[in-house]
Design a protein around this motif. Structure first.
Motif, PDB file in Angstrom:
ATOM      1  N   THR A   1       6.395  -1.502   2.225  1.00  0.00           N
ATOM      2  CA  THR A   1       5.818  -0.188   2.526  1.00  0.00           C
ATOM      3  C   THR A   1       4.637  -0.331   3.475  1.00  0.00           C
ATOM      4  N   PHE A   2       3.785  -1.291   3.206  1.00  0.00           N
ATOM      5  CA  PHE A   2       2.627  -1.555   4.068  1.00  0.00           C
ATOM      6  C   PHE A   2       3.058  -1.852   5.493  1.00  0.00           C
ATOM      7  N   ARG A   3       4.182  -2.541   5.625  1.00  0.00           N
ATOM      8  CA  ARG A   3       4.672  -2.941   6.952  1.00  0.00           C
ATOM      9  C   ARG A   3       5.051  -1.749   7.814  1.00  0.00           C
ATOM     10  N   GLN A   4       5.273  -0.579   7.216  1.00  0.00           N
ATOM     11  CA  GLN A   4       5.676   0.596   7.982  1.00  0.00           C
ATOM     12  C   GLN A   4       4.528   1.188   8.801  1.00  0.00           C
ATOM     13  N   LEU A   5       3.307   0.754   8.515  1.00  0.00           N
ATOM     14  CA  LEU A   5       2.144   1.340   9.173  1.00  0.00           C
ATOM     15  C   LEU A   5       1.867   0.659  10.511  1.00  0.00           C
ATOM     16  N   PRO A   6       1.458   1.424  11.527  1.00  0.00           N
ATOM     17  CA  PRO A   6       1.197   0.848  12.852  1.00  0.00           C
ATOM     18  C   PRO A   6      -0.231   0.340  12.985  1.00  0.00           C
ATOM     19  N   LYS A   7      -0.494  -0.394  14.035  1.00  0.00           N
ATOM     20  CA  LYS A   7      -1.852  -0.828  14.333  1.00  0.00           C
ATOM     21  C   LYS A   7      -2.738   0.387  14.609  1.00  0.00           C
ATOM     22  N   GLY A   8      -4.015   0.231  14.314  1.00  0.00           N
ATOM     23  CA  GLY A   8      -4.941   1.328  14.583  1.00  0.00           C
ATOM     24  C   GLY A   8      -6.305   1.054  14.003  1.00  0.00           C
ATOM     25  N   HIS A   9      -7.023   2.128  13.688  1.00  0.00           N
ATOM     26  CA  HIS A   9      -8.339   2.053  13.076  1.00  0.00           C
ATOM     27  C   HIS A   9      -8.378   2.988  11.874  1.00  0.00           C
ATOM     28  N   PHE A  10      -9.136   2.578  10.867  1.00  0.00           N
ATOM     29  CA  PHE A  10      -9.249   3.399   9.662  1.00  0.00           C
ATOM     30  C   PHE A  10     -10.057   4.665   9.936  1.00  0.00           C
ATOM     31  N   VAL A  11      -9.673   5.721   9.247  1.00  0.00           N
ATOM     32  CA  VAL A  11     -10.388   6.995   9.251  1.00  0.00           C
ATOM     33  C   VAL A  11     -10.792   7.288   7.810  1.00  0.00           C
ATOM     34  N   ASP A  12     -12.073   7.535   7.577  1.00  0.00           N
ATOM     35  CA  ASP A  12     -12.544   7.830   6.220  1.00  0.00           C
ATOM     36  C   ASP A  12     -12.064   9.224   5.813  1.00  0.00           C
ATOM     37  N   LEU A  13     -11.411   9.297   4.661  1.00  0.00           N
ATOM     38  CA  LEU A  13     -10.881  10.580   4.167  1.00  0.00           C
ATOM     39  C   LEU A  13     -11.803  11.232   3.148  1.00  0.00           C
TER      40      LEU A  13
ATOM     41  N   GLY B   1      -9.055   7.142 -10.581  1.00  0.00           N
ATOM     42  CA  GLY B   1      -8.136   7.083 -11.708  1.00  0.00           C
ATOM     43  C   GLY B   1      -6.849   7.840 -11.461  1.00  0.00           C
ATOM     44  N   ASN B   2      -6.866   8.734 -10.478  1.00  0.00           N
ATOM     45  CA  ASN B   2      -5.687   9.522 -10.122  1.00  0.00           C
ATOM     46  C   ASN B   2      -5.085   9.127  -8.787  1.00  0.00           C
ATOM     47  N   LEU B   3      -5.928   8.865  -7.803  1.00  0.00           N
ATOM     48  CA  LEU B   3      -5.470   8.837  -6.417  1.00  0.00           C
ATOM     49  C   LEU B   3      -6.169   7.736  -5.636  1.00  0.00           C
ATOM     50  N   ARG B   4      -5.422   7.121  -4.726  1.00  0.00           N
ATOM     51  CA  ARG B   4      -5.979   6.247  -3.692  1.00  0.00           C
ATOM     52  C   ARG B   4      -5.544   6.842  -2.356  1.00  0.00           C
ATOM     53  N   ALA B   5      -6.431   6.836  -1.375  1.00  0.00           N
ATOM     54  CA  ALA B   5      -6.130   7.498  -0.104  1.00  0.00           C
ATOM     55  C   ALA B   5      -6.731   6.717   1.060  1.00  0.00           C
ATOM     56  N   TYR B   6      -5.929   6.545   2.107  1.00  0.00           N
ATOM     57  CA  TYR B   6      -6.357   5.823   3.306  1.00  0.00           C
ATOM     58  C   TYR B   6      -5.842   6.564   4.535  1.00  0.00           C
ATOM     59  N   GLY B   7      -6.655   6.585   5.586  1.00  0.00           N
ATOM     60  CA  GLY B   7      -6.237   7.168   6.845  1.00  0.00           C
ATOM     61  C   GLY B   7      -6.293   6.145   7.962  1.00  0.00           C
ATOM     62  N   ILE B   8      -5.302   6.161   8.837  1.00  0.00           N
ATOM     63  CA  ILE B   8      -5.247   5.249   9.981  1.00  0.00           C
ATOM     64  C   ILE B   8      -4.865   6.049  11.214  1.00  0.00           C
ATOM     65  N   GLU B   9      -5.669   5.960  12.258  1.00  0.00           N
ATOM     66  CA  GLU B   9      -5.317   6.569  13.541  1.00  0.00           C
ATOM     67  C   GLU B   9      -4.751   5.478  14.428  1.00  0.00           C
ATOM     68  N   ASP B  10      -3.505   5.655  14.904  1.00  0.00           N
ATOM     69  CA  ASP B  10      -2.885   4.604  15.699  1.00  0.00           C
ATOM     70  C   ASP B  10      -3.325   4.685  17.158  1.00  0.00           C
ATOM     71  N   GLU B  11      -2.787   3.794  17.964  1.00  0.00           N
ATOM     72  CA  GLU B  11      -3.219   3.675  19.356  1.00  0.00           C
ATOM     73  C   GLU B  11      -2.846   4.873  20.210  1.00  0.00           C
ATOM     74  N   HIS B  12      -1.974   5.744  19.689  1.00  0.00           N
ATOM     75  CA  HIS B  12      -1.540   6.935  20.430  1.00  0.00           C
ATOM     76  C   HIS B  12      -2.148   8.214  19.869  1.00  0.00           C
ATOM     77  N   GLY B  13      -3.125   8.075  18.970  1.00  0.00           N
ATOM     78  CA  GLY B  13      -3.781   9.242  18.411  1.00  0.00           C
ATOM     79  C   GLY B  13      -3.050   9.886  17.248  1.00  0.00           C
TER      80      GLY B  13
END
Length: 545
Positions: free
Chosen positions: A414-426, A434-446
Motif C-alpha cells: 500500500t505504501f508503495r502506491q504513493l508518489p514522491k513528494g513532500h509532506f503536508v501537515d493535516l 486512538g481513532n485515526l492516523r492521517a498523512y498528506g503528501i503533495e507530489d511533484e505535479h501538485g
C-alpha cells in the motif's frame, strides 16, 4: 490552525450528508456473532490540507527488508525465490544482510576459502556462490544491499557481555576483508556499505567511542585492500531502546575526529526500532501495537534520530535498518494478523515524516508459515518469523517458490502506491490517534495524496467509522480512493491474509498482484471533501485539480 475531532455527542447524532462510505466487512471471532455497532454513527474529524508542503521529503522507495546473514548463507537470496516479491514493492529498495546471525556465519574467503566451518558457525557458510546468486537477484530487481560482517570474534573477548551465549566462530579480519573484496567485485555499486556487527550495545560492553574506533578500524582494513572502492560503513546499528543515547555518543565520537569525519566514514547511521517485544517472557497485543502510546513513543525515538542527523549537518543519512512490530521473531496473533498491515503503513509514513531516510522490515526469506524452531535448534536463525513478510504454506509450495504475502507485506505494498513528494501537515491532534492516523503528501505535479487509517478494531463493540471532513487547496475538484481492507472475521486479529485486498487486488503466491489496485470516485465539493474511513481500513485519496 489545528482542528480537533468534534465532541462525542455529535459523533453519535450526526451523519455528514456528503460522506462517501467505503465500508469494510465488520470482523468478529470465528464462530461468534458480529459485534453490534449499529447504534453508533461515524466519529467526525476535521482536517486542513491547505498548508504549504513541509521540508520533509517523501519517497516510497525508502522501504526494504532486513534479512538474517543465515538466510544469505543458506542460499535463499535468489532470483527465483525473491525477485517478484521485491519488484512488486518497487525498483529501488534495499536489502540489509545482517541480524543476530551476523556473528554466527562462516565467511569462506581469504585464507579460510577452503577451510571447513567450525561447529559454532550455526548460521551457515557464505561463499562466492551466494554472492553470485545475490548478483542475479539485484540485476533482476534493481535493489541494492548493505553487507553485515561479524564483530564478536574480532574484539577483545573481555568486552563480550556473555561469551557462552551462542559462541561465535573465530572469524578473522582476513575473512572479513576477503568477503568484502569478493562482494565488491561481484556486486559493484550495488554494494552500498558494510555494516559492522549487530546491536553491539546488546552483546558487548564497548562504549560508543570504542565502537566508533572499531568501525574506523574495519574501514581502514577494507580501504587497504580496496583503495579505489571508497566503501563506507554502516553503524552503530544500535538496539531498540527508546532513548538515543548510543547514537548520540557515537555521533559525539565521530565529530571529535572533525566535522567531516562522519561523512568520510559512514554511508548511514543506523538504529533499530521495534514496536513491541516477544523476547523472554514479554508479550505484545494488537491493542498495544495500534495504540496512541506506541505511536507517540516511536515519534519520540524518530525525532531523536532526526536531531542526531541535524548535529551531523545532514551529511549522513539516518536509517532504521531493522524494524518490525515485535522483536524476537514476532508475536503470534499480532505480527501475523491483519492489524499489522495497517500498523506497517502507519509506521512507514511516521518514519518518513520524521526525515529518516530508510526503513527496513526484518523478515525471513524462505520459511514455512508457523514452522518456528526453538532457540537451541541449528535451524533457528532461518526458521519462520511471525513478523515475516511472506512464507510458504508447506514444503511443496516452498520448493516451488510459492510464498504467500503476509499482512505486513500488504502494508508495504500500500505504501508503495504513493508518489514522491513532500509532506503536508493535516492538523491531526494527538488526542485523535486512538481513532485515526492521517498523512498528506503533495507530489511533484501538485497533486495531493492523503492517507487515512482507521486503527479501530472492527471486533470492538464501541468502535466507529471515521468521517473526515477535509479542507482542500483551491482548485481541487477530482478525487479517487484506493482502500486497504480485510473481509475476514476477527477484526484486526484475523490471521487470514488471503482476505486482505488493496483496491480489490490480492497478492498471488508467485509474488505478483492478481490485478492492478482499483480506485473509486470520492465526492469533492467547493474547497472540501468528506470521506468515511471504515473500521480497520486505510485509504489513499488522490486529489487533483
Amino acid at each position: 490552525m489545528r482542528l480537533r475531532p468534534a465532541p462525542s455527542t455529535l459523533a453519535r447524532t450526526t451523519v455528514l450528508a456528503s460522506a462517501v462510505a467505503l465500508t469494510a466487512c465488520a470482523g468478529q471471532a470465528v464462530g461468534a456473532p458480529a459485534p453490534d455497532n449499529s447504534a453508533l454513527s461515524a466519529t467526525p474529524f476535521a482536517l486542513d490540507a491547505t498548508g504549504a508542503p513541509s521540508g520533509a521529503k517523501f519517497d516510497s522507495g525508502m522501504q526494504g527488508f532486513s534479512v538474517e546473514s543465515a538466510d544469505f548463507a543458506h542460499g535463499y537470496l535468489t532470483k527465483d525465490l525473491l525477485a517478484e516479491r521485491l519488484k512488486t514493492l518497487g525498483p529501488h529498495g534495499v536489502l540489509r544482510l545482517g541480524g543476530y546471525s551476523m556473528d554466527l556465519v562462516w565467511p569462506a574467503f581469504g585464507a579460510a576459502a577452503d577451510a571447513p566451518a567450525p561447529a559454532q558457525a550455526i548460521g551457515g557458510t557464505v561463499d562466492q556462490t551466494d554472492l553470485d546468486s545475490l548478483k542475479h537477484l539485484l540485476d533482476s530487481t534493481g535493489w541494492k544491499v548493505t553487507l553485515g560482517v561479524p564483530l564478536k570474534s574480532l574484539i577483545d573477548p573481555a568486552k563480550l557481555k556473555n561469551p557462552a551465549k551462542d559462541p561465535a566462530p573465530q572469524v578473522t579480519m582476513d575473512q572479513v576483508v576477503g568477503e568484502v573484496k569478493a562482494a565488491h567485485a561481484t556486486l559493484g555499486d550495488d554494494l552500498l556499505s558494510v555494516e559492522v556487527g549487530n546491536e553491539y550495545d546488546n552483546v558487548t560492553t564497548l562504549t560508543p567511542a570504542e565502537m566508533w574506533s572499531t568501525v574506523k578500524h574495519y574501514q581502514a582494513e577494507i580501504d587497504a585492500a580496496l583503495p579505489h572502492a571508497h566503501l563506507k560503513m554502516t553503524g552503530p546499528s544500535a538496539n531498540t531502546a527508546l532513548t538515543n543515547s548510543v547514537i548520540d555518543g557515537f555521533a559525539d565520537a565521530a565529530l571529535n575526529d572533525g566535522p567531516d569525519a562522519p561523512r568520510r566514514t559512514l554511508a548511514e547511521m543506523a538504529s533499530h526500532l521495534y514496536a513491541g517485544s516477544h523476547c523472554g517472557t514479554s508479550t505484545a497485543t494488537m491493542a498495544q501495537l495500534v495504540s496512541p502510546d506506541t505511536y507517540l513513543k516511536a515519534r519520540t525515538k524518530l525525532q531523536g534520530i532526526k536531531a542526531v542527523g541535524a548535529r551531523l549537518h545532514h551529511t549522513v543519512p539516518m536509517t532504521l535498518n531493522e524494524s518490525n512490530s515485535t522483536s524476537c521473531s514476532g508475536q503470534p496473533g499480532v505480527s501475523d494478523a491483519y492489524g499489522s498491515s495497517l500498523w506497517a503503513l502507519d509506521h512507514l509514513l511516521e518514519t518518513a515524516q520524521n526525515d529518516v531516510s530508510r526503513l527496513l522490515f526484518h523478515t525471513n526469506t524462505a520459511a514455512i508459515c508457523g514452522d518456528f524452531k526453538p532457540r537451541d535448534s541449528a535451524d533457528y536463525p532461518i526458521s519462520y518469523r511471525y513478523c515475516g513478510a511472506f512464507c510458504a504454506a508447506d514444503q511443496t509450495q516452498l520448493d516451488a517458490h510459492q510464498l504467500s504475502a503476509s499482512p505486513l507485506y500488504y502494508g508495504l505494498w500500500t505504501f508503495r502506491q504513493l508518489p514522491k513528494g513532500h509532506f503536508v501537515d493535516l492538523g491531526l491532534p494527538d488526542d485523535a490517534l486512538g481513532n485515526l492516523r492521517a498523512y498528506g503528501i503533495e507530489d511533484e505535479h501538485g497533486k495531493l495524496h492523503v492517507v487515512l487509517i482507521n486503527v479501530q478494531d472492527p471486533a470492538a463493540t464501541d468502535a466507529t467509522d471515521d468521517t473526515v471532513s477535509m479542507k482542500l487547496p483551491r482548485g481541487m475538484h477530482t478525487a479517487r480512493a484506493t482502500t486497504l481492507v480485510s473481509s475476514a472475521p476477527g477484526g484486526l486479529s484475523s490471521l487470514d491474509a488471503g482476505a486482505i485486498t488493496l483496491g480489490g487486488a490480492k497478492m498471488t503466491p508467485a509474488g505478483t498482484a492478481d490485478l492492478t489496485p482499483q480506485s473509486t470516485p470520492v465526492q469533492v465539493g467547493p474547497g472540501t471533501s468528506t470521506i468515511t474511513v471504515a473500521l480497520g481500513s486505510a485509504q489513499i485519496i488522490s486529489i487533483s485539480r
